[in-house]
Structure formats: structure tokens, C-alpha cells
Design a protein around this motif. Structure first.
Motif, PDB file in Angstrom:
ATOM      1  N   PRO A 130       0.819  -1.230   0.000  1.00 56.92           N
ATOM      2  CA  PRO A 130       0.000   0.000   0.000  1.00 56.92           C
ATOM      3  C   PRO A 130       0.849   1.274   0.000  1.00 56.92           C
ATOM      4  CG  PRO A 130      -0.893  -1.595   1.532  1.00 56.92           C
ATOM      5  CD  PRO A 130       0.388  -2.168   1.023  1.00 56.92           C
ATOM      6  N   ALA A 131       2.011   1.219   0.664  1.00 59.02           N
ATOM      7  CA  ALA A 131       2.900   2.394   0.664  1.00 59.02           C
ATOM      8  C   ALA A 131       3.392   2.694  -0.751  1.00 59.02           C
ATOM      9  CB  ALA A 131       4.093   2.153   1.591  1.00 59.02           C
ATOM     10  N   HIS A 132       3.725   1.657  -1.520  1.00 60.33           N
ATOM     11  CA  HIS A 132       4.154   1.846  -2.901  1.00 60.33           C
ATOM     12  C   HIS A 132       3.034   2.495  -3.708  1.00 60.33           C
ATOM     13  CE1 HIS A 132       7.196  -1.557  -2.305  1.00 60.33           C
ATOM     14  NE2 HIS A 132       7.907  -0.477  -2.591  1.00 60.33           N
ATOM     15  N   ARG A 133       1.828   2.016  -3.516  1.00 61.19           N
ATOM     16  CA  ARG A 133       0.680   2.552  -4.271  1.00 61.19           C
ATOM     17  C   ARG A 133       0.484   4.037  -3.984  1.00 61.19           C
ATOM     18  NH1 ARG A 133      -2.416  -1.834  -2.404  1.00 61.19           N
ATOM     19  NH2 ARG A 133      -2.054  -3.661  -3.697  1.00 61.19           N
ATOM     20  N   ARG A 134       0.616   4.392  -2.709  1.00 65.69           N
ATOM     21  CA  ARG A 134       0.457   5.807  -2.331  1.00 65.69           C
ATOM     22  C   ARG A 134       1.523   6.689  -2.989  1.00 65.69           C
ATOM     23  NH1 ARG A 134      -0.890   3.761   2.605  1.00 65.69           N
ATOM     24  NH2 ARG A 134       1.217   4.029   3.416  1.00 65.69           N
ATOM     25  N   ARG A 135       2.774   6.191  -2.967  1.00 67.09           N
ATOM     26  CA  ARG A 135       3.868   6.940  -3.582  1.00 67.09           C
ATOM     27  C   ARG A 135       3.669   7.105  -5.077  1.00 67.09           C
ATOM     28  NH1 ARG A 135       8.485   3.970  -1.036  1.00 67.09           N
ATOM     29  NH2 ARG A 135       8.375   4.694   1.092  1.00 67.09           N
TER      30      ARG A 135
END
Length: 138
Positions: A130-135
Motif C-alpha cells: 500500500p505504501a508503494h501505491r500511495r507513492r
């Protein structure tokens, strides 16, 4: 509705021997063909083969030889079931080491397909969190 397709059947060794025997007696190709109910071209081809090779036995060497034995096929499927993440190339290397005969990854894929399995490639990529998606969305 009549079926007009001809059915191709090979002459067995006994019939071939009988035909050759009659031709060696001095009988004509057409009379032997009429007696056996076979086209005369088949009789003459058989006679020509006998005269050139000295035998009337059919050869069974056509086609490509199998790279694996049934035991090898079982081993390939067993390897794939033991480690589901193995690639076909890895299984091919293991099988080559075990048998001493080179086997390609395409052969392994065909044998797995025959065994109800399919050659799989483990996914070699970074899992997206999810952190990758946000970035990425930013």
C-alpha cells in the motif's frame, strides 16, 4: 450416405511373405494382386522393396526419438509436485543430472502438460505494498 474414403491398412508380415513367395514362383504382379484383392501398385512396390533390400519387413524408425522414458516422465511430474515454484528449466536441469541425458525445458513443459500440470514461472517482481501505491499515485 456412402463413405467414399479409403481405409489404409498395412499388410501384416505373414501376408507380405505369401505375396513375395508367389512372386518368386514366377507369377505376375497383376495375378497376385487379383488373388489377394490388393491394388497392383502396392504389390509391385512391395516386390521392388524386396528386390532392393532383401526383406519385406516394414521399418519402424520414422519420426523423432523420445527424449524421455515413462520413468523420466513420472520423475518430472513428481519434481513439479514436490516444489510447485520450480521453473521448467530448473526441473530440466534436475532431470538431466538424475538421468545423465540432456532434456530441454520444452520437453519438461510437454511432460507436465501430459501429467495435468503446467510449466510455471515464479513471479520475479517486487511485491507492491500500500505504501508503494500511495507513492505512485503522488
Amino acid at each position: 450416405m456412402a463413405n467414399n474414403q479409403s481405409v489404409r491398412r498395412h499388410l501384416d508380415a505373414f501376408i507380405r511373405g505369401r505375396i513375395i513367395g508367389k512372386l518368386e514362383e514366377g507369377r505376375s504382379v497383376t495375378s497376385v494382386a487379383a488373388e489377394f484383392g490388393i491394388a497392383h501398385i502396392i504389390i509391385s512396390r512391395l516386390w521392388r522393396q524386396f528386390q532392393t533390400t532383401g526383406t519385406a519387413i516394414r521399418g519402424f524408425s520414422s519420426g523423432c526419438q523420445r527424449g524421455t522414458t515413462p520413468a523420466d516422465d513420472r520423475y518430472i511430474v513428481l519434481q513439479a509436485r514436490r516444489n510447485r515454484r520450480q521453473t521448467a528449466g530448473e526441473i530440466a536441469r534436475h532431470t538431466t543430472q538424475a538421468t545423465g541425458r540432456p532434456i530441454s525445458r520444452f520437453t519438461v513443459a510437454r511432460r507436465l502438460h501430459g501429467g495435468g500440470l503446467f510449466a510455471r514461472r515464479p513471479v520475479r517482481c517486487v511485491p507492491v505494498t500500500p505504501a508503494h501505491r500511495r507513492r505512485r499515485s503522488l
